[in-house]
Motif scaffolding. Structure first.
Motif, PDB file in Angstrom:
ATOM      1  N   GLY A  20       2.953  11.356   3.088  1.00 25.87           N
ATOM      2  CA  GLY A  20       1.584  11.016   3.456  1.00 25.87           C
ATOM      3  C   GLY A  20       1.531   9.876   4.453  1.00 25.87           C
ATOM      4  N   ALA A  21       2.384   8.861   4.236  1.00 23.71           N
ATOM      5  CA  ALA A  21       2.432   7.729   5.162  1.00 23.71           C
ATOM      6  C   ALA A  21       2.979   8.158   6.519  1.00 23.71           C
TER       7      ALA A  21
ATOM      8  N   GLU B 194       6.912  12.110  -6.779  1.00 31.02           N
ATOM      9  CA  GLU B 194       5.648  11.505  -6.349  1.00 31.02           C
ATOM     10  C   GLU B 194       5.852  10.495  -5.227  1.00 31.02           C
ATOM     11  N   GLN B 195       6.952   9.699  -5.319  1.00 33.76           N
ATOM     12  CA  GLN B 195       7.211   8.699  -4.278  1.00 33.76           C
ATOM     13  C   GLN B 195       7.587   9.366  -2.946  1.00 33.76           C
TER      14      GLN B 195
ATOM     15  N   LYS C  31      12.299   0.878  -1.601  1.00 35.69           N
ATOM     16  CA  LYS C  31      11.909   0.450  -2.938  1.00 35.69           C
ATOM     17  C   LYS C  31      13.072  -0.272  -3.611  1.00 35.69           C
TER      18      LYS C  31
ATOM     19  N   ASP D  94       0.808  -1.219   0.000  1.00 35.28           N
ATOM     20  CA  ASP D  94       0.000   0.000   0.000  1.00 35.28           C
ATOM     21  C   ASP D  94       0.841   1.269   0.000  1.00 35.28           C
ATOM     22  N   GLY D  95       2.161   1.154  -0.169  1.00 39.25           N
ATOM     23  CA  GLY D  95       2.991   2.350  -0.219  1.00 39.25           C
ATOM     24  C   GLY D  95       3.219   2.992   1.126  1.00 39.25           C
ATOM     25  N   GLY D  96       3.019   2.252   2.215  1.00 36.14           N
ATOM     26  CA  GLY D  96       3.171   2.812   3.549  1.00 36.14           C
ATOM     27  C   GLY D  96       4.588   2.721   4.064  1.00 36.14           C
TER      28      GLY D  96
ATOM     29  N   ARG E 100       6.421  12.300  -1.948  1.00 37.24           N
ATOM     30  CA  ARG E 100       5.147  12.793  -1.407  1.00 37.24           C
ATOM     31  C   ARG E 100       4.348  11.647  -0.788  1.00 37.24           C
ATOM     32  N   SER E 101       4.427  10.471  -1.403  1.00 32.00           N
ATOM     33  CA  SER E 101       3.742   9.307  -0.848  1.00 32.00           C
ATOM     34  C   SER E 101       4.311   8.944   0.521  1.00 32.00           C
ATOM     35  N   LEU E 102       5.640   9.020   0.648  1.00 33.00           N
ATOM     36  CA  LEU E 102       6.271   8.765   1.940  1.00 33.00           C
ATOM     37  C   LEU E 102       5.772   9.756   2.982  1.00 33.00           C
TER      38      LEU E 102
ATOM     39  N   GLN F  22      10.661   4.237   3.969  1.00 38.41           N
ATOM     40  CA  GLN F  22      10.048   3.568   2.825  1.00 38.41           C
ATOM     41  C   GLN F  22      11.169   3.019   1.948  1.00 38.41           C
TER      42      GLN F  22
END
Length: 264
Positions: free
Chosen positions: A177-178, A170-171, A161, A142-144, A173-175, A159
């Protein structure tokens, strides 16, 4: 267990890796260990030398025996053994982490072949030697947050990858958010590849807002791995035990019949 298998050769053979005093992989000087000659497991060898590389765990050992042929001539018999890198199963998440770390120290390009969950556990293990208490979170897609690194002062959401492609903004920003969802104020992004300029700019912006994000690309993680390897206990007690079966094989070769002869 070890990432290294066993090979042996006698004096005079071309592949006399047991004679080296530096690691053929890391070029680091070998640490000399005490093989404990008192328990008799080396057969007729009167002297045994064991060396091990602190960084990758490669080892070599050699035994020497001297025999008086006559009043003026002495024969010296010598046999050695050394580590050969295993074909480690990087798809198996149960592969011991120290074996994985030793293997990656030698064959870092194979990081892209690793099971993603095994790589996450390896990252946690490496930063555990940097003073953090690693906690690998429940595995999901889930990208958490994959790993939480904690010390006395802070908790860092990591995080991870295992990608070939470069990481985009984008990745990052996803981090973030998590991190917000998990209540964390510090972050780290670890990748087997590299970061695009937008990822660096995004991380810098979050850092300026009081939520620092550290970016760790492939070369930087290799440096972190190298530091963690210097913290591994490769002292006599820990590592003679690991290579003991190979040293027993060395001692079993007590019937070699060729040697170097010296006249007094």
């Amino acid at each position: 267990m070890s990432a290294w298998d066993y090979a042996q050769c006698a004096y005079g053979e071309i592949e006399c890796a047991y004679l080296l005093d530096t690691c053929p992989y890391c070029r680091a000087s070998l640490n000399q260990l005490d093989p404990d000659m008192d328990d008799g497991r080396f057969g007729y060898f009167t002297e045994v030398w064991v060396g091990i590389c602190q960084l990758c765990g490669w080892w070599n050992a050699r035994g020497e025996a001297r025999e008086r042929v006559d009043a003026h001539t002495e024969a010296v018999y010598e046999l050695g053994s050394f580590g050969v890198l295993k074909n480690l199963d990087l798809k198996n998440i149960e592969t011991p982490l120290q074996e994985v770390r030793d293997y990656l120290t030698v064959k870092y390009d194979d990081r892209l072949q690793m099971d993603p969950q095994l790589f996450e556990r390896t990252v946690g293990s490496v930063f555990g030697d940097h003073g953090y208490e690693p906690q690998v979170t429940a595995y999901s897609h889930d990208g958490g947050i994959d790993v939480i690194l904690a010390d006395d002062e802070t908790r860092i959401g990591v995080q991870i990858k295992r990608w070939k492609n470069r990481i985009e903004a984008e990745q990052i920003r996803s981090l973030m958010g998590a991190m917000v969802q998990a209540g964390l104020t510090r972050g780290m992004f670890v990748t087997t590849s590299s970061f695009r300029s937008g990822a660096f700019k995004t991380a810098d912006r979050y850092t300026s807002l009081g939520r620092p994000v550290t970016l760790v690309d492939a070369p930087r993680f290799f440096d972190a791995l190298g530091f963690s390897q210097t913290r591994v206990d490769r002292s006599t007690g820990a590592w003679i035990t690991k290579i003991r079966p190979h040293l027993k094989k060395l001692g079993a070769f007590s019937d070699i019949n060729e040697g170097r002869f010296y006249e007094d």
